[in-house]
Design a protein around this motif. Sequence first.
Motif, short mmCIF file in Angstrom:
data_model
loop_
_atom_site.label_atom_id
_atom_site.label_comp_id
_atom_site.label_asym_id
_atom_site.label_seq_id
_atom_site.Cartn_x
_atom_site.Cartn_y
_atom_site.Cartn_z
N PHE A 110 43.08 36.87 -2.73
CA PHE A 110 43.03 37.25 -1.29
C PHE A 110 41.80 38.31 -0.95
O PHE A 110 41.02 38.24 -0.19
CB PHE A 110 44.18 37.28 -0.41
N ALA A 111 42.46 39.55 -1.63
CA ALA A 111 41.33 40.72 -1.25
C ALA A 111 39.79 40.56 -1.82
O ALA A 111 39.02 40.72 -1.06
CB ALA A 111 42.02 41.76 -2.04
N VAL A 112 39.61 39.65 -3.01
CA VAL A 112 38.47 39.29 -3.42
C VAL A 112 37.69 38.57 -2.46
O VAL A 112 36.51 38.57 -2.07
CB VAL A 112 38.29 38.77 -4.83
N LYS A 113 38.47 37.39 -1.90
CA LYS A 113 38.04 36.40 -1.01
C LYS A 113 37.67 37.25 0.23
O LYS A 113 36.48 37.04 0.79
CB LYS A 113 38.84 35.66 -0.72
N ALA A 114 38.56 38.41 0.95
CA ALA A 114 38.04 39.04 2.10
C ALA A 114 36.78 39.86 1.95
O ALA A 114 35.91 39.73 2.80
CB ALA A 114 39.28 39.72 2.30
N VAL A 115 36.44 40.50 0.62
CA VAL A 115 35.46 41.31 0.36
C VAL A 115 34.06 40.28 0.19
O VAL A 115 33.23 40.71 0.58
CB VAL A 115 35.43 42.18 -0.70
N ARG A 123 44.81 48.88 -6.37
CA ARG A 123 45.06 48.19 -7.85
C ARG A 123 44.56 49.09 -8.84
O ARG A 123 44.79 48.70 -9.89
CB ARG A 123 44.60 46.58 -7.74
N GLY A 124 43.39 49.94 -8.63
CA GLY A 124 42.79 50.83 -9.52
C GLY A 124 41.62 50.17 -10.19
O GLY A 124 41.14 50.76 -11.17
N LEU A 125 41.05 49.09 -9.32
CA LEU A 125 39.89 48.69 -9.95
C LEU A 125 38.51 49.38 -9.58
O LEU A 125 38.57 50.04 -8.71
CB LEU A 125 39.62 47.18 -9.31
N THR A 126 37.80 49.74 -10.58
CA THR A 126 36.34 50.43 -10.24
C THR A 126 35.58 49.41 -9.47
O THR A 126 35.71 48.29 -9.38
CB THR A 126 35.79 50.58 -11.67
N ASP A 127 34.56 50.06 -9.19
CA ASP A 127 33.51 49.31 -8.39
C ASP A 127 32.59 48.32 -9.26
O ASP A 127 32.44 47.25 -8.94
CB ASP A 127 32.33 50.25 -7.82
N ARG A 128 32.84 48.54 -10.34
CA ARG A 128 32.06 47.53 -11.27
C ARG A 128 32.94 46.29 -11.67
O ARG A 128 32.57 45.27 -11.61
CB ARG A 128 31.85 48.28 -12.80
N GLN A 129 34.31 46.57 -11.70
CA GLN A 129 35.31 45.52 -11.90
C GLN A 129 35.28 44.66 -10.59
O GLN A 129 35.58 43.50 -10.93
CB GLN A 129 36.71 46.15 -12.05
N ILE A 130 35.37 45.46 -9.55
CA ILE A 130 35.27 44.68 -8.25
C ILE A 130 33.99 43.69 -7.91
O ILE A 130 34.06 42.47 -7.62
CB ILE A 130 35.27 45.69 -7.12
N THR A 162 32.27 42.36 -10.51
CA THR A 162 32.41 41.37 -11.50
C THR A 162 33.53 40.39 -10.94
O THR A 162 33.11 39.01 -11.10
CB THR A 162 33.16 41.91 -12.70
N LEU A 163 34.47 40.87 -10.15
CA LEU A 163 35.38 39.69 -9.69
C LEU A 163 34.53 38.88 -8.50
O LEU A 163 34.97 37.82 -8.43
CB LEU A 163 36.63 40.53 -9.13
N ILE A 164 33.63 39.73 -7.79
CA ILE A 164 33.16 39.06 -6.72
C ILE A 164 32.07 38.02 -7.17
O ILE A 164 31.98 36.97 -6.70
CB ILE A 164 32.53 39.97 -5.80
N ALA A 165 31.35 38.46 -8.21
CA ALA A 165 30.56 37.35 -8.74
C ALA A 165 31.29 36.33 -9.24
O ALA A 165 30.69 35.00 -9.31
CB ALA A 165 29.88 38.51 -10.06
N GLU A 166 32.57 36.59 -10.09
CA GLU A 166 33.16 35.26 -10.57
C GLU A 166 33.47 34.51 -9.38
O GLU A 166 33.47 33.25 -9.35
CB GLU A 166 34.57 35.80 -11.22
#
Length: 84
Positions: free
Chosen positions: A24-29, A65-72, A74-78
Amino acid sequence: MDSIDELLGELPLPPYMTAEDIGFAVKAVTVHVAEQWPDGPRCRSDRAPHPCRLHRWGRRILDQRGLTDRQIRTLIAEQEASQR
C-alpha cells in the motif's frame, strides 16, 4: 502544508507492519507523485500541495521499514512495470 492537512493531521501508521502495508505504501508513493503547477508542485492524484498526506504516509511506512532510497525506487519501478 495545506489547510486540510493542518485540520486532519497525519495519517496514522499501522501498529505493526505487514507485507500488505508495504505494498500500500509503494502504491501511495507511486500514485501521489508531484506535478508542476504555476503555484508550485502539487499531487498528481488529489492536487494537494506535494507531498500530500498519502505520499507522506507511504514514505513514513517505507522509512520505518528501513528501506533506502534506492530500495524504494526499485519497488516503485517494479510497481510501475507490473501496471503495464
